[in-house]
Motif scaffolding. Structure first.
Motif, PDB file in Angstrom:
ATOM      1  N   LYS A  24      16.071  15.781  -8.820  1.00 20.75           N
ATOM      2  CA  LYS A  24      14.826  15.394  -9.496  1.00 20.75           C
ATOM      3  C   LYS A  24      13.708  14.968  -8.558  1.00 20.75           C
ATOM      4  O   LYS A  24      13.939  14.313  -7.548  1.00 20.75           O
ATOM      5  CB  LYS A  24      15.087  14.212 -10.439  1.00 20.75           C
ATOM      6  CG  LYS A  24      16.172  14.428 -11.470  1.00 20.75           C
ATOM      7  CD  LYS A  24      15.769  15.395 -12.553  1.00 20.75           C
ATOM      8  CE  LYS A  24      16.834  15.483 -13.636  1.00 20.75           C
ATOM      9  NZ  LYS A  24      16.612  16.656 -14.512  1.00 20.75           N
ATOM     10  N   TYR A  25      12.503  15.309  -8.971  1.00 19.60           N
ATOM     11  CA  TYR A  25      11.264  14.798  -8.357  1.00 19.60           C
ATOM     12  C   TYR A  25      10.880  13.547  -9.135  1.00 19.60           C
ATOM     13  O   TYR A  25      10.786  13.579 -10.361  1.00 19.60           O
ATOM     14  CB  TYR A  25      10.201  15.888  -8.458  1.00 19.60           C
ATOM     15  CG  TYR A  25       8.765  15.445  -8.669  1.00 19.60           C
ATOM     16  CD1 TYR A  25       8.130  14.562  -7.784  1.00 19.60           C
ATOM     17  CD2 TYR A  25       8.030  15.962  -9.739  1.00 19.60           C
ATOM     18  CE1 TYR A  25       6.796  14.196  -7.989  1.00 19.60           C
ATOM     19  CE2 TYR A  25       6.704  15.605  -9.946  1.00 19.60           C
ATOM     20  CZ  TYR A  25       6.087  14.728  -9.067  1.00 19.60           C
ATOM     21  OH  TYR A  25       4.781  14.375  -9.275  1.00 19.60           O
ATOM     22  N   TRP A  26      10.713  12.436  -8.458  1.00 18.34           N
ATOM     23  CA  TRP A  26      10.254  11.216  -9.143  1.00 18.34           C
ATOM     24  C   TRP A  26       9.556  10.343  -8.104  1.00 18.34           C
ATOM     25  O   TRP A  26      10.206   9.752  -7.253  1.00 18.34           O
ATOM     26  CB  TRP A  26      11.423  10.462  -9.794  1.00 18.34           C
ATOM     27  CG  TRP A  26      10.986   9.434 -10.799  1.00 18.34           C
ATOM     28  CD1 TRP A  26      11.019   8.065 -10.671  1.00 18.34           C
ATOM     29  CD2 TRP A  26      10.439   9.691 -12.103  1.00 18.34           C
ATOM     30  NE1 TRP A  26      10.531   7.465 -11.798  1.00 18.34           N
ATOM     31  CE2 TRP A  26      10.165   8.432 -12.689  1.00 18.34           C
ATOM     32  CE3 TRP A  26      10.130  10.854 -12.820  1.00 18.34           C
ATOM     33  CZ2 TRP A  26       9.609   8.306 -13.977  1.00 18.34           C
ATOM     34  CZ3 TRP A  26       9.584  10.733 -14.087  1.00 18.34           C
ATOM     35  CH2 TRP A  26       9.335   9.478 -14.654  1.00 18.34           C
ATOM     36  N   LYS A  28       5.334   9.788  -6.186  1.00 19.96           N
ATOM     37  CA  LYS A  28       4.344  10.475  -5.339  1.00 19.96           C
ATOM     38  C   LYS A  28       3.951   9.618  -4.150  1.00 19.96           C
ATOM     39  O   LYS A  28       3.912   8.397  -4.255  1.00 19.96           O
ATOM     40  CB  LYS A  28       3.066  10.753  -6.143  1.00 19.96           C
ATOM     41  CG  LYS A  28       3.234  11.650  -7.341  1.00 19.96           C
ATOM     42  CD  LYS A  28       1.891  11.861  -8.039  1.00 19.96           C
ATOM     43  CE  LYS A  28       2.017  12.640  -9.342  1.00 19.96           C
ATOM     44  NZ  LYS A  28       2.754  11.957 -10.403  1.00 19.96           N
ATOM     45  N   ILE A  34      -0.981  15.203  -5.522  1.00 20.23           N
ATOM     46  CA  ILE A  34       0.370  15.294  -6.085  1.00 20.23           C
ATOM     47  C   ILE A  34       1.374  15.703  -4.989  1.00 20.23           C
ATOM     48  O   ILE A  34       1.915  16.812  -4.982  1.00 20.23           O
ATOM     49  CB  ILE A  34       0.448  16.193  -7.342  1.00 20.23           C
ATOM     50  CG1 ILE A  34      -0.667  15.804  -8.324  1.00 20.23           C
ATOM     51  CG2 ILE A  34       1.828  16.113  -7.990  1.00 20.23           C
ATOM     52  CD1 ILE A  34      -0.505  16.302  -9.745  1.00 20.23           C
ATOM     53  N   ARG A  80      -6.976  17.207 -13.423  1.00 19.58           N
ATOM     54  CA  ARG A  80      -5.970  18.135 -12.906  1.00 19.58           C
ATOM     55  C   ARG A  80      -6.318  19.597 -13.196  1.00 19.58           C
ATOM     56  O   ARG A  80      -6.036  20.488 -12.400  1.00 19.58           O
ATOM     57  CB  ARG A  80      -4.605  17.788 -13.484  1.00 19.58           C
ATOM     58  CG  ARG A  80      -4.068  16.493 -12.889  1.00 19.58           C
ATOM     59  CD  ARG A  80      -2.800  16.115 -13.550  1.00 19.58           C
ATOM     60  NE  ARG A  80      -2.108  15.061 -12.840  1.00 19.58           N
ATOM     61  CZ  ARG A  80      -0.808  14.822 -12.956  1.00 19.58           C
ATOM     62  NH1 ARG A  80      -0.079  15.563 -13.752  1.00 19.58           N
ATOM     63  NH2 ARG A  80      -0.252  13.852 -12.289  1.00 19.58           N
ATOM     64  N   SER A 129       4.192  20.876 -19.425  1.00 16.05           N
ATOM     65  CA  SER A 129       3.099  20.893 -18.451  1.00 16.05           C
ATOM     66  C   SER A 129       3.434  21.763 -17.247  1.00 16.05           C
ATOM     67  O   SER A 129       2.549  22.370 -16.655  1.00 16.05           O
ATOM     68  CB  SER A 129       2.742  19.476 -18.012  1.00 16.05           C
ATOM     69  OG  SER A 129       3.794  18.906 -17.277  1.00 16.05           O
ATOM     70  N   SER A 158       0.418  19.773 -11.980  1.00 14.08           N
ATOM     71  CA  SER A 158       1.544  18.898 -12.300  1.00 14.08           C
ATOM     72  C   SER A 158       2.588  19.202 -11.236  1.00 14.08           C
ATOM     73  O   SER A 158       2.830  20.377 -10.934  1.00 14.08           O
ATOM     74  CB  SER A 158       2.075  19.242 -13.691  1.00 14.08           C
ATOM     75  OG  SER A 158       3.182  18.421 -14.008  1.00 14.08           O
ATOM     76  N   GLY A 159       3.189  18.164 -10.669  1.00 11.19           N
ATOM     77  CA  GLY A 159       4.113  18.376  -9.557  1.00 11.19           C
ATOM     78  C   GLY A 159       5.154  19.437  -9.864  1.00 11.19           C
ATOM     79  O   GLY A 159       5.319  20.418  -9.127  1.00 11.19           O
ATOM     80  N   SER A 160       5.856  19.263 -10.991  1.00 13.96           N
ATOM     81  CA  SER A 160       6.951  20.169 -11.316  1.00 13.96           C
ATOM     82  C   SER A 160       6.464  21.597 -11.580  1.00 13.96           C
ATOM     83  O   SER A 160       7.266  22.539 -11.564  1.00 13.96           O
ATOM     84  CB  SER A 160       7.728  19.644 -12.524  1.00 13.96           C
ATOM     85  OG  SER A 160       6.851  19.396 -13.591  1.00 13.96           O
ATOM     86  N   ARG A 163       7.283  24.549  -9.096  1.00 11.56           N
ATOM     87  CA  ARG A 163       8.580  25.226  -9.127  1.00 11.56           C
ATOM     88  C   ARG A 163       8.614  26.334 -10.178  1.00 11.56           C
ATOM     89  O   ARG A 163       9.451  27.230 -10.122  1.00 11.56           O
ATOM     90  CB  ARG A 163       9.706  24.204  -9.373  1.00 11.56           C
ATOM     91  CG  ARG A 163       9.810  23.130  -8.262  1.00 11.56           C
ATOM     92  CD  ARG A 163      11.020  22.236  -8.516  1.00 11.56           C
ATOM     93  NE  ARG A 163      11.043  21.790  -9.878  1.00 11.56           N
ATOM     94  CZ  ARG A 163      11.035  20.519 -10.299  1.00 11.56           C
ATOM     95  NH1 ARG A 163      11.051  19.519  -9.417  1.00 11.56           N
ATOM     96  NH2 ARG A 163      11.044  20.223 -11.575  1.00 11.56           N
ATOM     97  N   THR A 214       3.970  10.823 -15.300  1.00 11.92           N
ATOM     98  CA  THR A 214       2.978  10.426 -14.290  1.00 11.92           C
ATOM     99  C   THR A 214       2.911   8.914 -14.137  1.00 11.92           C
ATOM    100  O   THR A 214       3.005   8.388 -13.025  1.00 11.92           O
ATOM    101  CB  THR A 214       1.596  10.999 -14.671  1.00 11.92           C
ATOM    102  OG1 THR A 214       1.729  12.397 -14.871  1.00 11.92           O
ATOM    103  CG2 THR A 214       0.564  10.723 -13.585  1.00 11.92           C
ATOM    104  N   MET A 217       6.504   7.276 -13.058  1.00 10.30           N
ATOM    105  CA  MET A 217       6.879   7.340 -11.635  1.00 10.30           C
ATOM    106  C   MET A 217       5.990   6.459 -10.762  1.00 10.30           C
ATOM    107  O   MET A 217       6.429   5.968  -9.727  1.00 10.30           O
ATOM    108  CB  MET A 217       6.988   8.788 -11.134  1.00 10.30           C
ATOM    109  CG  MET A 217       5.742   9.588 -11.029  1.00 10.30           C
ATOM    110  SD  MET A 217       6.074  11.219 -10.282  1.00 10.30           S
ATOM    111  CE  MET A 217       6.619  12.199 -11.659  1.00 10.30           C
ATOM    112  N   PHE A 265      18.475   9.308 -11.082  1.00  4.60           N
ATOM    113  CA  PHE A 265      17.081   9.248 -11.524  1.00  4.60           C
ATOM    114  C   PHE A 265      16.926   8.213 -12.651  1.00  4.60           C
ATOM    115  O   PHE A 265      16.027   7.359 -12.623  1.00  4.60           O
ATOM    116  CB  PHE A 265      16.609  10.653 -11.941  1.00  4.60           C
ATOM    117  CG  PHE A 265      15.485  10.669 -12.938  1.00  4.60           C
ATOM    118  CD1 PHE A 265      14.323   9.930 -12.729  1.00  4.60           C
ATOM    119  CD2 PHE A 265      15.581  11.416 -14.101  1.00  4.60           C
ATOM    120  CE1 PHE A 265      13.286   9.939 -13.660  1.00  4.60           C
ATOM    121  CE2 PHE A 265      14.557  11.421 -15.034  1.00  4.60           C
ATOM    122  CZ  PHE A 265      13.409  10.681 -14.810  1.00  4.60           C
ATOM    123  N   ALA A 308      12.367  13.128 -18.389  1.00  3.69           N
ATOM    124  CA  ALA A 308      11.742  11.929 -18.929  1.00  3.69           C
ATOM    125  C   ALA A 308      11.719  11.932 -20.463  1.00  3.69           C
ATOM    126  O   ALA A 308      10.673  11.838 -21.103  1.00  3.69           O
ATOM    127  CB  ALA A 308      10.335  11.806 -18.358  1.00  3.69           C
TER     128      ALA A 308
END
Ligand code: DP6
Length: 399
Positions: A24-26, A28, A34, A80, A129, A158-160, A163, A214, A217, A265, A308
């Protein structure tokens, strides 16, 4: 050329997938660009089941940029959205200046109309998102003739989302540069790599609206020392192990790491102050069910992961899908017919043995799960060639 032809908008439609992180990304390290505090790894889900479709139109006759999301006009000045628009236009300008000054330059000053829809209910609480921003960036790039690395721009939506710019198994390398140029996504293996892998999204009946990722985190970065430890000392090694498990198609290793990373996480969420709870009683029951199912067989056949929100995403191999779905149906008796309960890829029928039922031994939770979406790994964003699929008509307004 007649004037009305020049005013005719250029229209492009594309689709993009949802992805689910197994590391997981969690958190910044830079909110505006971002930039994450750790790398992450995800599986791109198949667009036949879950996708965003976006149409972008440009015309010199449009007085302003506009956006419609799922049928409703939204505020285009959202920072954004503005980042993505600005970065694509910047790349397009750069390409014109560096490579081919004869490239049509007028289109660059034209305003855009954007229209986007999901093929899954937003109310299901599935992160939309990532697919949304990936689709926006991919479609804008096509409209403005921009090619190459685009995940760094999707990341700024958005960070995710970075990917979701690739299919299959994808890592987001955190990078260490201040300008974020090295914080990009890369495909680890394509969607064809592990054809037996199956994914079941268990859509839990939501109790309340959870804290958004957002802001969640942000609080975690400010208050959780467990998160700091995770980012510095746990994730780097897990990224290597996970990449290796995916490459070797080692399901038990992949599954165990996926569950442990989801659990860590959620532990960092509890370590956040004030704490954040994303797992509901239904999520907890799914966790018990998976562990009891695996224990019954003495091997790791199924894994869960949660983002989340309370929905579980289950990974398993094709051969175990019918029985595991039957088990879910037994312990979360739905009030709908089986056809409505199971959506997506067809799931074969299986019997539930008394032995397995007793082996799991949980108290059934009626209506805890609304429905299941059965899917698999899938490709990255695609262009839709059929013009009848455009979401905007030739006047640039939603159809
Ligand atoms: C739990 O990408 O939605 O799903 O970058 O602020 O837009 P922003 O957050 P977002 O966070 C996703 C968090 C997660 C884990 C993951 O997808 O890696």
């Amino acid at each position: 050329m007649p004037v009305n032809n020049m005013d005719k908008p250029k229209i492009v439609t594309c689709t993009a997938p949802v992805n689910i992180a197994v590391i997981k990304y969690w958190g910044k390290r830079n909110e505006d660009l971002i930039l994450p505090i750790n790398s992450s790894l995800s599986v791109t889900l198949h667009q036949d089941q879950l996708k965003t479709t976006t149409t972008v139109a440009t015309s010199r006759s449009f007085p302003e940029d506009r956006i419609w999301l799922n049928g409703k006009e939204e505020d285009i000045t959202h920072p954004r959205l503005q980042s993505c628009l600005r970065e694509i236009r910047r790349l397009a300008r750069k390409r014109r200046n560096d490579e081919d000054p004869s490239l049509d330059s007028t289109g660059l000053s034209h305003k855009v109309h954007i229209c986007s829809i999901n093929n899954f209910p937003t109310a299901a609480g599935l992160a939309s998102s990532a697919a949304g921003f990936a689709c926006l960036v991919y479609t804008l790039a096509r409209v403005f003739g921009v090619e190459g690395e685009l995940s760094g721009i999707a990341r700024q939506g958005s960070g995710s989302a970075c990917r979701s710019m690739y299919g299959g198994f994808v890592q987001w390398i955190m990078g260490d540069k201040d300008d974020g140029k090295d914080s990009v996504a890369q495909q680890v293996e394509p969607e064809t790599h592990w054809p037996e892998l199956r994914i079941l999204v268990l859509v839990a009946s939501a109790e309340r609206k959870p804290v958004g990722s957002t802001s969640g985190m942000q609080t975690s970065v400010q208050t959780s020392c467990l998160l700091k430890h995770r980012a510095q000392s746990v994730v780097p090694e897990r990224m290597v192990e996970m990449t290796d498990a995916v490459r070797r198609k080692d399901f038990p290793a992949f599954a165990e790491l996926t569950m442990k990373d989801s659990n860590q996480f959620h532990a960092t969420c509890l370590d956040t102050y004030p704490p954040i709870f994303y797992l509901s009683s239904v999520s907890q029951q799914v966790i018990s069910l998976v562990h009891r199912y695996n224990r019954h067989y003495g091997e790791t056949r199924v894994a869960y992961t949660f983002d989340a929100g309370p929905n579980a995403v289950i990974f398993t191999l094709e051969q175990h899908v019918p029985e595991f779905v039957r088990v879910v149906q037994h312990f979360f008796p739905p009030d709908t017919h089986t056809e409505d309960f199971i959506q997506g890829l067809p799931v074969g029928r299986a019997a539930l043995s008394e032995e397995l039922r007793r082996g799991v031994g949980l108290e059934p939770m009626p209506k805890g799960i609304n429905y299941i979406i059965s899917t698999k790994a899938g490709p990255g964003p695609c262009v839709v060639e059929d013009p009848t699929q455009h979401l905007l008509s030739s006047d640039g307004l939603p159809k």
